[in-house]
Write a protein that holds these residues in place. Structure first.
Motif, mmCIF file in Angstrom:
data_model
loop_
_atom_site.group_PDB
_atom_site.id
_atom_site.type_symbol
_atom_site.label_atom_id
_atom_site.label_comp_id
_atom_site.label_asym_id
_atom_site.label_seq_id
_atom_site.Cartn_x
_atom_site.Cartn_y
_atom_site.Cartn_z
ATOM 1 N N LEU A 156 2.133 -4.575 -1.826
ATOM 2 C CA LEU A 156 1.933 -4.444 -0.379
ATOM 3 C C LEU A 156 0.717 -5.249 0.065
ATOM 4 O O LEU A 156 0.196 -5.054 1.166
ATOM 5 C CB LEU A 156 1.770 -2.961 -0.001
ATOM 6 C CG LEU A 156 2.815 -2.009 -0.607
ATOM 7 C CD1 LEU A 156 2.539 -0.564 -0.210
ATOM 8 C CD2 LEU A 156 4.223 -2.410 -0.180
ATOM 9 N N GLY A 157 0.273 -6.150 -0.818
ATOM 10 C CA GLY A 157 -0.880 -6.996 -0.479
ATOM 11 C C GLY A 157 -2.116 -6.150 -0.230
ATOM 12 O O GLY A 157 -2.782 -6.339 0.796
ATOM 13 N N ILE A 158 -2.381 -5.233 -1.181
ATOM 14 C CA ILE A 158 -3.445 -4.217 -1.062
ATOM 15 C C ILE A 158 -3.431 -3.540 0.325
ATOM 16 O O ILE A 158 -4.463 -3.196 0.889
ATOM 17 C CB ILE A 158 -4.865 -4.759 -1.440
ATOM 18 C CG1 ILE A 158 -5.244 -6.014 -0.627
ATOM 19 C CG2 ILE A 158 -4.970 -5.077 -2.924
ATOM 20 C CD1 ILE A 158 -6.690 -6.463 -0.847
ATOM 21 N N GLY A 159 -2.232 -3.392 0.820
ATOM 22 C CA GLY A 159 -2.045 -2.630 2.058
ATOM 23 C C GLY A 159 -1.994 -3.468 3.330
ATOM 24 O O GLY A 159 -1.529 -3.016 4.357
ATOM 25 N N TYR A 160 -2.429 -4.736 3.250
ATOM 26 C CA TYR A 160 -2.568 -5.472 4.521
ATOM 27 C C TYR A 160 -1.226 -5.939 5.100
ATOM 28 O O TYR A 160 -1.128 -6.239 6.286
ATOM 29 C CB TYR A 160 -3.600 -6.609 4.386
ATOM 30 C CG TYR A 160 -3.078 -8.015 4.339
ATOM 31 C CD1 TYR A 160 -3.364 -8.913 5.378
ATOM 32 C CD2 TYR A 160 -2.299 -8.441 3.270
ATOM 33 C CE1 TYR A 160 -2.893 -10.206 5.329
ATOM 34 C CE2 TYR A 160 -1.825 -9.735 3.225
ATOM 35 C CZ TYR A 160 -2.116 -10.612 4.254
ATOM 36 O OH TYR A 160 -1.644 -11.885 4.207
ATOM 37 N N LEU A 161 -0.164 -5.930 4.280
ATOM 38 C CA LEU A 161 1.148 -6.335 4.797
ATOM 39 C C LEU A 161 1.844 -5.214 5.574
ATOM 40 O O LEU A 161 2.861 -5.441 6.218
ATOM 41 C CB LEU A 161 2.060 -6.780 3.636
ATOM 42 C CG LEU A 161 1.580 -8.006 2.851
ATOM 43 C CD1 LEU A 161 2.499 -8.272 1.663
ATOM 44 C CD2 LEU A 161 1.538 -9.248 3.757
ATOM 45 N N LEU A 162 1.246 -4.024 5.519
ATOM 46 C CA LEU A 162 1.909 -2.868 6.140
ATOM 47 C C LEU A 162 1.994 -2.995 7.657
ATOM 48 O O LEU A 162 2.869 -2.418 8.279
ATOM 49 C CB LEU A 162 1.160 -1.579 5.758
ATOM 50 C CG LEU A 162 1.263 -1.218 4.268
ATOM 51 C CD1 LEU A 162 0.221 -0.166 3.898
ATOM 52 C CD2 LEU A 162 2.663 -0.727 3.943
ATOM 53 N N ASP A 163 1.053 -3.760 8.253
ATOM 54 C CA ASP A 163 1.160 -3.930 9.705
ATOM 55 C C ASP A 163 1.326 -5.405 10.088
ATOM 56 O O ASP A 163 0.955 -5.824 11.178
ATOM 57 C CB ASP A 163 -0.032 -3.283 10.426
ATOM 58 C CG ASP A 163 -1.361 -3.789 9.893
ATOM 59 O OD1 ASP A 163 -1.337 -4.758 9.106
ATOM 60 O OD2 ASP A 163 -2.402 -3.220 10.272
ATOM 61 N N LEU A 220 4.976 -3.001 -8.678
ATOM 62 C CA LEU A 220 4.277 -1.790 -9.118
ATOM 63 C C LEU A 220 3.585 -1.134 -7.922
ATOM 64 O O LEU A 220 2.353 -1.133 -7.836
ATOM 65 C CB LEU A 220 3.240 -2.151 -10.188
ATOM 66 C CG LEU A 220 3.733 -2.973 -11.385
ATOM 67 C CD1 LEU A 220 2.560 -3.450 -12.242
ATOM 68 C CD2 LEU A 220 4.689 -2.140 -12.233
ATOM 69 N N PRO A 221 4.360 -0.596 -6.981
ATOM 70 C CA PRO A 221 3.730 0.033 -5.822
ATOM 71 C C PRO A 221 2.977 1.295 -6.234
ATOM 72 O O PRO A 221 3.328 1.931 -7.218
ATOM 73 C CB PRO A 221 4.915 0.396 -4.919
ATOM 74 C CG PRO A 221 6.080 0.507 -5.836
ATOM 75 C CD PRO A 221 5.823 -0.458 -6.965
ATOM 76 N N LYS A 222 1.942 1.609 -5.480
ATOM 77 C CA LYS A 222 1.233 2.854 -5.764
ATOM 78 C C LYS A 222 1.000 3.601 -4.463
ATOM 79 O O LYS A 222 0.809 3.008 -3.397
ATOM 80 C CB LYS A 222 -0.085 2.572 -6.445
ATOM 81 C CG LYS A 222 -1.025 1.744 -5.609
ATOM 82 C CD LYS A 222 -2.361 1.618 -6.303
ATOM 83 C CE LYS A 222 -3.291 0.738 -5.523
ATOM 84 N NZ LYS A 222 -2.840 -0.644 -5.440
ATOM 85 N N SER A 223 1.062 4.912 -4.558
ATOM 86 C CA SER A 223 0.736 5.753 -3.423
ATOM 87 C C SER A 223 0.387 7.123 -3.958
ATOM 88 O O SER A 223 0.887 7.538 -4.996
ATOM 89 C CB SER A 223 1.913 5.855 -2.453
ATOM 90 O OG SER A 223 1.584 6.790 -1.441
ATOM 91 N N THR A 224 -0.458 7.820 -3.231
ATOM 92 C CA THR A 224 -0.800 9.185 -3.635
ATOM 93 C C THR A 224 0.011 10.190 -2.808
ATOM 94 O O THR A 224 -0.166 11.385 -2.956
ATOM 95 C CB THR A 224 -2.309 9.435 -3.428
ATOM 96 O OG1 THR A 224 -2.665 8.907 -2.142
ATOM 97 C CG2 THR A 224 -3.136 8.736 -4.486
HETATM 98 P P1 A2P Z 1 -1.774 5.866 -0.197
HETATM 99 O O1 A2P Z 1 -2.105 6.096 -1.642
HETATM 100 O O2 A2P Z 1 -2.705 6.580 0.719
HETATM 101 O O3 A2P Z 1 -0.319 6.143 0.107
HETATM 102 P P2 A2P Z 1 -0.865 -2.123 -2.961
HETATM 103 O O4 A2P Z 1 0.073 -1.467 -3.917
HETATM 104 O O5 A2P Z 1 -0.361 -3.419 -2.439
HETATM 105 O O6 A2P Z 1 -2.249 -2.274 -3.537
HETATM 106 O O7 A2P Z 1 -1.024 -1.159 -1.681
HETATM 107 C C1 A2P Z 1 -1.305 0.178 -1.905
HETATM 108 C C2 A2P Z 1 -1.830 0.872 -0.665
HETATM 109 O O8 A2P Z 1 -0.785 1.051 0.267
HETATM 110 C C3 A2P Z 1 -2.331 2.228 -1.025
HETATM 111 O O9 A2P Z 1 -3.570 2.330 -0.429
HETATM 112 C C4 A2P Z 1 -1.328 3.237 -0.451
HETATM 113 O O10 A2P Z 1 -2.049 4.306 0.129
HETATM 114 C C5 A2P Z 1 -0.609 2.446 0.599
HETATM 115 N N1 A2P Z 1 0.856 2.693 0.617
HETATM 116 C C6 A2P Z 1 1.686 2.735 -0.430
HETATM 117 N N2 A2P Z 1 2.969 2.896 -0.027
HETATM 118 C C7 A2P Z 1 2.931 2.975 1.311
HETATM 119 C C8 A2P Z 1 3.924 3.149 2.332
HETATM 120 N N3 A2P Z 1 5.206 3.262 2.009
HETATM 121 N N4 A2P Z 1 3.512 3.189 3.628
HETATM 122 C C9 A2P Z 1 2.208 3.057 3.947
HETATM 123 N N5 A2P Z 1 1.225 2.897 3.043
HETATM 124 C C10 A2P Z 1 1.580 2.855 1.741
#
Ligand code: A2P
Length: 279
Positions: A200-207, A238-242
């Motif tokens: 997710l580009g360390i999150g920056y692609l989300l918006d 390898l997406p990550k989220s908590t």
């Molecule tokens: P969080 O753990 O609070 O969900 P990347 O893998 O590119 O480094 O991006 C990871 C970041 O994107 C994490 O900070 C995660 O935060 C957030 N993230 C992961 N999946 C999603 C999603 N589906 N929607 C919004 N944010 C996400």
């Protein structure tokens, strides 16, 4: 079938689940334990950790406590970036197994070609020595596959020239906007499988608005477009989220981005990471 049950096959025949669960920046203790337990419960079968993340103990405990047979979970860890010698790598590998509480690991990789504290440094000789220790672990069946991370073609060529086993995997930062074509072409030519961290580009692609337009068209989120894009490139994201709902969202990828839309996504440019001084 959920994509979480689909696999790629490495050059040595080992199967690797297409989507991995990343654990970078997930703190040792309850955070890492709960995140990995939840990921396993919602269906992830590929868990990516590293000595350098400091969370191997909790990650391993979550894996062991899950009740899922060991051979159904693909576990990766990484040799710390500053360890560039044979004895150090051997010891670190044993510590990883010990921390995880596992008899074997599915994939063990060198975290980076240089120490994080000295990016760009020439560690060619040290990488060969460290990798030699990993080749031994591989031959002993304690690592089912071995490889590297953040390696560019010149770093990979050094291992190919001076070691016995061509790395099975190169894990690189890869997401919409970053040009990794040189490394990926090299890996393709040498049958080195590519994994994509920070999908997710360390999150920056989300918006990102351009990705948003495509997301709207498919009725998906930006995150799903980013991850699906990488699957269609033939790599393992390898997406990550908590958060459980995001872990689930990131695995709902049962759609196909058309060639035209893939080509559009290819035109997006930008790398938010600041690695400017690496040659
Ligand atoms: P969080 O753990 O609070 O969900 P990347 O893998 O590119 O480094 O991006 C990871 C970041 O994107 C994490 O900070 C995660 O935060 C957030 N993230 C992961 N999946 C999603 C999603 N589906 N929607 C919004 N944010 C996400």
């Amino acid at each position: 079938m959920s994509i979480l049950a689909e696999t790629y096959t490495l050059s040595n025949g080992v199967k690797l689940p297409k989507i991995g669960f990343g654990t970078w920046q997930i703190k040792e203790g309850d955070n890492a334990y709960n995140a990995v337990s939840t990921a396993l419960r919602v269906g992830y079968r590929h868990i990516d950790t590293a000595e350098g993340y400091g969370n191997e103990k909790s990650v391993g405990k979550a894996i062991r406590d899950s009740g899922i047979p060991r051979d159904q979970i693909f576990v990766t860890s990484k040799l710390e970036s500053h360890i560039k010698d044979y004895e150090g790598a051997k010891k670190a590998f044993d510590e990883t197994l010990d921390n995880l509480g596992l008899d074997y690991i599915d994939l063990f990789i060198i975290h980076a070609p240089w120490p994080w504290s000295d990016m760009g440094k020439d560690c060619s000789a040290g990488n060969v020595l460290a990798y030699r220790a990993m080749e031994e672990a591989y031959k002993a069946g304690k690592a089912k596959a071995i490889g590297v991370s953040n390696f560019e073609p010149k770093h990979l060529q050094n291992i190919i020239d001076n070691n016995e086993i061509v790395p099975h995997v190169n894990q690189i930062g890869y997401f919409i906007g970053i040009d990794q074509s040189k490394t990926i072409d090299f890996c393709d030519r040498h049958n080195i499988f590519v994994e994509a961290y920070s999908p997710l580009g360390i999150g920056y692609l989300l918006d990102n608005d351009d990705i948003g337009k495509i997301a709207e068209k498919y009725d998906k989120s930006n995150a799903q477009i980013c991850i699906r894009y990488l699957v269609q490139k033939g790599v393992a994201p390898l997406p990550k989220s908590t958060h459980e709902h995001r872990m689930i969202e990131n695995s709902q990828l049962d759609f196909e981005i058309t060639k035209k839309d893939m080509a559009f996504l290819d035109t997006i440019q930008g790398d938010p990471r600041r690695w400017d001084d690496i040659e």
